[in-house]
Design a protein around this motif. Structure first.
Motif, PDB file in Angstrom:
ATOM      1  N   TYR A 156       1.088  -1.036   0.067  1.00 28.71           N
ATOM      2  CA  TYR A 156       0.626  -0.169  -0.168  1.00 28.71           C
ATOM      3  C   TYR A 156       0.527   1.126   0.012  1.00 28.71           C
ATOM      4  O   TYR A 156       0.432   2.316  -0.481  1.00 28.71           O
ATOM      5  CB  TYR A 156      -0.591  -0.247   0.918  1.00 28.71           C
ATOM      6  CG  TYR A 156      -2.689  -0.067   0.558  1.00 28.71           C
ATOM      7  CD1 TYR A 156      -3.607   0.592   0.707  1.00 28.71           C
ATOM      8  CD2 TYR A 156      -2.482  -1.491   0.230  1.00 28.71           C
ATOM      9  CE1 TYR A 156      -5.189   0.345   0.498  1.00 28.71           C
ATOM     10  CE2 TYR A 156      -3.822  -1.799  -0.106  1.00 28.71           C
ATOM     11  CZ  TYR A 156      -4.754  -0.674  -0.269  1.00 28.71           C
ATOM     12  OH  TYR A 156      -6.320  -0.839  -0.342  1.00 28.71           O
ATOM     13  N   ILE A 180       0.404   3.987  -2.578  1.00 25.26           N
ATOM     14  CA  ILE A 180      -0.453   4.816  -2.197  1.00 25.26           C
ATOM     15  C   ILE A 180       0.934   6.661  -2.704  1.00 25.26           C
ATOM     16  O   ILE A 180       0.440   7.568  -3.345  1.00 25.26           O
ATOM     17  CB  ILE A 180      -0.007   5.445  -0.616  1.00 25.26           C
ATOM     18  CG1 ILE A 180      -1.137   4.715  -1.015  1.00 25.26           C
ATOM     19  CG2 ILE A 180       0.114   6.417  -0.761  1.00 25.26           C
ATOM     20  CD1 ILE A 180      -1.130   4.141   0.584  1.00 25.26           C
ATOM     21  N   GLN A 185      -8.516  -4.657   4.491  1.00 25.11           N
ATOM     22  CA  GLN A 185      -7.324  -5.093   4.709  1.00 25.11           C
ATOM     23  C   GLN A 185      -6.537  -6.023   5.363  1.00 25.11           C
ATOM     24  O   GLN A 185      -5.738  -7.106   5.523  1.00 25.11           O
ATOM     25  CB  GLN A 185      -5.703  -3.992   4.579  1.00 25.11           C
ATOM     26  CG  GLN A 185      -6.187  -3.010   2.820  1.00 25.11           C
ATOM     27  CD  GLN A 185      -6.071  -4.271   1.724  1.00 25.11           C
ATOM     28  OE1 GLN A 185      -5.140  -4.480   1.347  1.00 25.11           O
ATOM     29  NE2 GLN A 185      -7.229  -4.355   0.566  1.00 25.11           N
ATOM     30  N   SER A 192      -9.814   9.122  -3.423  1.00 22.85           N
ATOM     31  CA  SER A 192      -8.919   7.827  -3.428  1.00 22.85           C
ATOM     32  C   SER A 192      -7.781   8.152  -2.527  1.00 22.85           C
ATOM     33  O   SER A 192      -7.661   7.098  -1.712  1.00 22.85           O
ATOM     34  CB  SER A 192      -8.792   6.990  -4.568  1.00 22.85           C
ATOM     35  OG  SER A 192      -9.588   6.674  -4.571  1.00 22.85           O
ATOM     36  N   LEU A 220      -6.652   6.592   1.042  1.00 22.95           N
ATOM     37  CA  LEU A 220      -5.630   5.449   1.150  1.00 22.95           C
ATOM     38  C   LEU A 220      -4.421   5.936   2.219  1.00 22.95           C
ATOM     39  O   LEU A 220      -3.951   4.316   2.801  1.00 22.95           O
ATOM     40  CB  LEU A 220      -5.034   5.174  -0.139  1.00 22.95           C
ATOM     41  CG  LEU A 220      -5.506   4.156  -1.649  1.00 22.95           C
ATOM     42  CD1 LEU A 220      -5.427   4.579  -2.970  1.00 22.95           C
ATOM     43  CD2 LEU A 220      -6.163   2.538  -0.846  1.00 22.95           C
ATOM     44  N   TRP A 223      -3.916   3.849   5.142  1.00 23.03           N
ATOM     45  CA  TRP A 223      -2.923   3.133   5.737  1.00 23.03           C
ATOM     46  C   TRP A 223      -2.001   2.778   6.672  1.00 23.03           C
ATOM     47  O   TRP A 223      -1.145   2.671   7.451  1.00 23.03           O
ATOM     48  CB  TRP A 223      -1.015   4.026   4.515  1.00 23.03           C
ATOM     49  CG  TRP A 223      -0.079   3.117   4.656  1.00 23.03           C
ATOM     50  CD1 TRP A 223       0.321   1.989   3.740  1.00 23.03           C
ATOM     51  CD2 TRP A 223       0.494   3.881   5.825  1.00 23.03           C
ATOM     52  NE1 TRP A 223       1.880   1.721   4.391  1.00 23.03           N
ATOM     53  CE2 TRP A 223       1.629   2.906   4.949  1.00 23.03           C
ATOM     54  CE3 TRP A 223       0.717   5.137   5.720  1.00 23.03           C
ATOM     55  CZ2 TRP A 223       3.305   3.264   5.749  1.00 23.03           C
ATOM     56  CZ3 TRP A 223       2.418   5.217   6.289  1.00 23.03           C
ATOM     57  CH2 TRP A 223       3.618   4.657   6.170  1.00 23.03           C
ATOM     58  N   LEU A 281      -4.340  -1.504  -7.746  1.00 20.75           N
ATOM     59  CA  LEU A 281      -4.648  -0.902  -6.320  1.00 20.75           C
ATOM     60  C   LEU A 281      -4.371   0.956  -7.603  1.00 20.75           C
ATOM     61  O   LEU A 281      -4.376   2.104  -6.947  1.00 20.75           O
ATOM     62  CB  LEU A 281      -2.794  -0.625  -5.655  1.00 20.75           C
ATOM     63  CG  LEU A 281      -3.684  -1.476  -4.182  1.00 20.75           C
ATOM     64  CD1 LEU A 281      -2.419  -2.071  -3.535  1.00 20.75           C
ATOM     65  CD2 LEU A 281      -4.948  -1.013  -4.148  1.00 20.75           C
TER      66      LEU A 281
END
Length: 305
Positions: A34, A38, A73, A174, A178, A182, A216
């Motif tokens: 991630y 990201i 997740q 998004s 995200l 995270w 992703l």
């Protein structure tokens, strides 16, 4: 673009399962993957938007979506660790039903008769999948339960993020969700990250690169660009293919097998979702809101896994 995004998402389940079978620890895989995605998505979004600003009144929804994504997740990586990729792909097809129930409870949407018929078929399918998954080992049943949690938390994420996408671009929302989701993932992953070794073969690194860039990063660009062209309702019909391709990839690449009960459950799940989508009638508000900017209604939000 729609079909490409669906195929990339479907393959991600199989690739992630392969990663966890070849040296990656679940939480280490999730948090490092991630972080890389990201970073790419923030660069792209800033280049496109030149701002990440949102109104203060919308912070609560962004936080709720981020919390749902964090839980999603956790369920995702451990459902794959304990269960089969094919089982998770089947159960993930129930997300629209969970979304519909949540929308009803929150009085966000009136459900048509076709939804209840489709929901009954889908629930019956989930029962059959659970019976099949639990017929092997307890780990398979645990994987099924966490897979159901993956679908439920994604439905919660959908409910939280849908109103925001009527005001802001999907890229900005998004990127923010995200990043915020995270942070707790990185915190709980510290023990596994510190113990993680990185002496992988080229196949594992190739798969990891795919898991970062494909499902992703690239899929969000493909999906939301296509939604702006054809509308969210028509685009969502394509997403109904994701469980089918997810199972297909798992069977072909990982040589997984399904019990008869899981096959029967999968057929019922597909039938339920297809019935609800085909028979759904768009509401007046949905048609009125749709314009040049990508918009989203409850149950029509798609994003990364």
């Amino acid at each position: 673009m729609l079909l490409g995004a669906v195929l990339l998402w479907a393959l991600n389940v199989t690739v992630s399962k392969y990663m966890l079978e070849h040296g990656w620890r679940p939480l280490a895989y999730g948090t490092i993957r991630y972080f890389a995605a990201i970073s790419l998505f923030w660069i792209f979004t800033y280049w496109r938007e030149r701002s990440f600003r949102i109104a203060r009144k919308d912070f609560r929804l962004v936080g709720a979506a981020a919390l749902a994504l964090f839980c999603n997740q956790l369920c995702f990586v451990y459902s794959l660790k304990l269960g089969q990729a094919s089982t998770l792909s089947l159960v993930f097809g129930t997300t629209p039903v969970f979304t519909g129930f949540l929308a009803l409870l929150l009085r966000l949407e009136r459900l048509q008769r076709s939804f209840w018929i489709g929901a009954a078929l889908t629930v019956a399918g989930v029962v059959f999948v659970g019976i099949g998954a639990g017929s092997g080992a307890s780990a398979g049943l645990a994987g099924f339960i966490l897979g159901t949690g993956t679908a439920l938390t994604w439905a919660l994420y959908t409910i939280a993020i849908a109103p925001l996408m009527r005001v802001y671009s999907p890229y900005r929302i998004s990127a923010l969700v995200l990043a915020l989701g995270w942070i707790p993932l990185a915190i709980v992953s510290i023990p596994q990250v510190t113990e993680q070794h990185f002496t992988f073969g080229w196949r594992v690194w190739l798969g990891f690169g795919y898991a970062v860039i494909g499902p992703l990063f690239l899929t969000n660009i493909l999906w939301f660009t296509a939604v702006a062209i054809v509308g969210a309702s028509r685009a969502t019909l394509f997403n109904n293919l994701q469980p089918f391709f997810g199972v297909l990839f798992a069977l072909l690449i990982l040589n997984e097998s399904l019990h008869a009960a899981e096959i029967a459950g999968g057929i019922l799940i597909f039938a339920g979702i297809a019935l609800e989508r085909v028979r759904r009638r768009p509401s007046v508000n949905t048609v009125a809101r749709r314009g040049d900017t990508p918009q989203a209604d409850v149950g029509e939000v798609i994003g990364p896994e």
